[in-house]
Design an enzyme around this catalytic site. Sequence first.
Site, PDB file in Angstrom:
ATOM      1  N   THR A 184       0.831  -1.206   0.000  1.00  0.00           N
ATOM      2  CA  THR A 184       0.000   0.000   0.000  1.00  0.00           C
ATOM      3  C   THR A 184       0.867   1.258   0.000  1.00  0.00           C
ATOM      4  O   THR A 184       2.048   1.223   0.329  1.00  0.00           O
ATOM      5  CB  THR A 184      -0.944   0.021   1.222  1.00  0.00           C
ATOM      6  OG1 THR A 184      -0.182   0.049   2.418  1.00  0.00           O
ATOM      7  CG2 THR A 184      -1.869  -1.187   1.212  1.00  0.00           C
ATOM      8  N   ASP A 185       0.258   2.357  -0.381  1.00  0.00           N
ATOM      9  CA  ASP A 185       0.978   3.632  -0.441  1.00  0.00           C
ATOM     10  C   ASP A 185       0.513   4.555   0.685  1.00  0.00           C
ATOM     11  O   ASP A 185      -0.229   4.145   1.580  1.00  0.00           O
ATOM     12  CB  ASP A 185       0.812   4.283  -1.818  1.00  0.00           C
ATOM     13  CG  ASP A 185      -0.644   4.586  -2.156  1.00  0.00           C
ATOM     14  OD1 ASP A 185      -1.501   4.631  -1.246  1.00  0.00           O
ATOM     15  OD2 ASP A 185      -0.920   4.793  -3.345  1.00  0.00           O
ATOM     16  N   GLN A 186       0.920   5.788   0.618  1.00  0.00           N
ATOM     17  CA  GLN A 186       0.588   6.754   1.675  1.00  0.00           C
ATOM     18  C   GLN A 186      -0.918   6.989   1.807  1.00  0.00           C
ATOM     19  O   GLN A 186      -1.397   7.401   2.849  1.00  0.00           O
ATOM     20  CB  GLN A 186       1.311   8.072   1.401  1.00  0.00           C
ATOM     21  CG  GLN A 186       1.245   9.031   2.563  1.00  0.00           C
ATOM     22  CD  GLN A 186       2.108  10.255   2.326  1.00  0.00           C
ATOM     23  OE1 GLN A 186       2.581  10.490   1.224  1.00  0.00           O
ATOM     24  NE2 GLN A 186       2.297  11.040   3.369  1.00  0.00           N
TER      25      GLN A 186
END
Length: 140
Positions: free
Chosen positions: A15-17
């Site tokens: 996942t990203d920010q």
Amino acid sequence: MEYRPYSRRVNYYETDQMAIVHHSNYIRWFEEARLDFLDQVGLNYREMEKSGLIVPVVDVSCRYHVSAKYDDLMDIYAYLTSFNGVRMDYRYEVRFHDSGVLSADGISSHCFLDEKRHPVIVKRRDPALFARLKELVEKN
């Protein structure tokens, strides 16, 4: 033979920010599903490589519909859509396991090369592999 989708849970590191799966991971999932599909139909990729045949990706694309998030269980469907003896194409669907909602879909194209990275005509090199891939395309 009925094929089962490749299932996997979204890992936190994917996942990203924004807490959603980073777009690049879908391409990785396509590859995981493609190799799983080949295993299911008796065409193990490692065995192909041991025989001196490699199948690189020459083109890949992905469309994103609904974001997947950490811990979602996803089903990735891989379909062999075309094969002409030199090149083959796959179509993918990434769906949420519980609802079946489409998260992403895409395509990839592949060619066949020998150990020296020269193009291979599969029908000449491995007639049994050629026949099996043709059979799989006809079933889709």
